[in-house]
Design a protein around this motif. Sequence first.
Motif, PDB file in Angstrom:
ATOM      1  N   ASN A   5      15.007  30.517 -69.709  1.00 44.21           N
ATOM      2  CA  ASN A   5      15.345  29.323 -70.453  1.00 44.21           C
ATOM      3  C   ASN A   5      13.993  29.089 -71.304  1.00 44.21           C
ATOM      4  OD1 ASN A   5      16.495  26.449 -70.411  1.00 44.21           O
ATOM      5  ND2 ASN A   5      14.887  26.051 -68.752  1.00 44.21           N
ATOM      6  N   ASP A   6      14.414  28.218 -72.429  1.00 44.75           N
ATOM      7  CA  ASP A   6      13.701  27.842 -73.474  1.00 44.75           C
ATOM      8  C   ASP A   6      12.712  29.072 -74.087  1.00 44.75           C
ATOM      9  OD1 ASP A   6      12.874  25.650 -74.837  1.00 44.75           O
ATOM     10  OD2 ASP A   6      11.275  25.380 -73.662  1.00 44.75           O
ATOM     11  N   SER A  44      21.993  27.511 -73.679  1.00 38.83           N
ATOM     12  CA  SER A  44      22.670  26.768 -72.598  1.00 38.83           C
ATOM     13  C   SER A  44      22.636  25.224 -72.923  1.00 38.83           C
ATOM     14  CB  SER A  44      22.155  27.084 -71.341  1.00 38.83           C
ATOM     15  OG  SER A  44      20.678  26.796 -71.194  1.00 38.83           O
ATOM     16  N   GLU A  46      21.390  22.856 -71.802  1.00 45.00           N
ATOM     17  CA  GLU A  46      20.132  22.162 -71.459  1.00 45.00           C
ATOM     18  C   GLU A  46      19.456  21.779 -72.398  1.00 45.00           C
ATOM     19  OE1 GLU A  46      18.248  24.529 -68.099  1.00 45.00           O
ATOM     20  OE2 GLU A  46      19.715  25.852 -68.935  1.00 45.00           O
ATOM     21  N   ASN A  52      18.114  23.288 -78.739  1.00 47.31           N
ATOM     22  CA  ASN A  52      19.036  24.448 -78.532  1.00 47.31           C
ATOM     23  C   ASN A  52      19.569  24.955 -79.635  1.00 47.31           C
ATOM     24  OD1 ASN A  52      18.553  24.179 -75.756  1.00 47.31           O
ATOM     25  ND2 ASN A  52      20.336  22.476 -75.706  1.00 47.31           N
ATOM     26  N   ILE A 140      22.620  24.283 -63.541  1.00 50.10           N
ATOM     27  CA  ILE A 140      21.352  24.951 -64.086  1.00 50.10           C
ATOM     28  C   ILE A 140      20.788  26.026 -63.464  1.00 50.10           C
ATOM     29  CG2 ILE A 140      18.857  24.461 -64.759  1.00 50.10           C
ATOM     30  CD1 ILE A 140      19.388  21.758 -65.240  1.00 50.10           C
ATOM     31  N   PRO A 145      22.204  30.154 -66.719  1.00 50.34           N
ATOM     32  CA  PRO A 145      21.462  31.548 -67.085  1.00 50.34           C
ATOM     33  C   PRO A 145      22.394  32.405 -67.983  1.00 50.34           C
ATOM     34  CG  PRO A 145      20.686  31.059 -64.917  1.00 50.34           C
ATOM     35  CD  PRO A 145      21.698  30.114 -65.235  1.00 50.34           C
ATOM     36  N   ARG A 148      22.614  31.573 -71.897  1.00 50.32           N
ATOM     37  CA  ARG A 148      21.530  31.716 -72.842  1.00 50.32           C
ATOM     38  C   ARG A 148      21.566  33.311 -73.115  1.00 50.32           C
ATOM     39  NH1 ARG A 148      18.496  30.207 -68.023  1.00 50.32           N
ATOM     40  NH2 ARG A 148      19.023  28.122 -67.639  1.00 50.32           N
TER      41      ARG A 148
END
Length: 182
Positions: A5-6, A44, A46, A52, A140, A145, A148
């Motif tokens: 993530n990120d 994703s 989020e 994103n 999430i 996962p 991404r």
Amino acid sequence: LYYYNDRIDIQEDYLDNERQIARIKDILARSPRIDSIAVYAYASPEGSPVRNQWLSQKRAEAARDFILSNLPNDSILKYENIILHPMGENWDGLIKELDSNYNLQNRDRVIKIIHANIPTETKKWRLRNLDNGYTYRYIIRNHMPALRLATWICVYVPIPETPVKSKVSLNPQVPAIPSFNL
């Protein structure tokens, strides 16, 4: 290839990356005639759409750099023939993921939100506000996962046909076996 993530760096220990990295290296090593590659990268849903989009761009660049660093010496693939397609938020992937694998008791409500013809920020807001955020945190942790990622499509240059210089006989003559008298 999957990304935390990120994050934009490729980590071998994340999800299925160890196997995917080995597979990509093997394909590149055995395929020096790859002419071009299209890399599609996603984030994703989020976070903000702007962030994103940036993540998907940087993930595509990271995938390209990974490919280039693992090319065999006899490869014909060039930097400019790796075309990047940063796709932004992977809503199509989320729809498929939840349609196939989301089985909590509020499934119908979640699926209805995901399929609704409303702005993505409204979808996110509605998901975040279901049952004090439990559903959104669950999605999430368990479903985002796999969204991404960067994936690729290869185009190969065909191997030119080698012209046959002499005729090949379909009925070859077998030489006579000499006889020996003892």
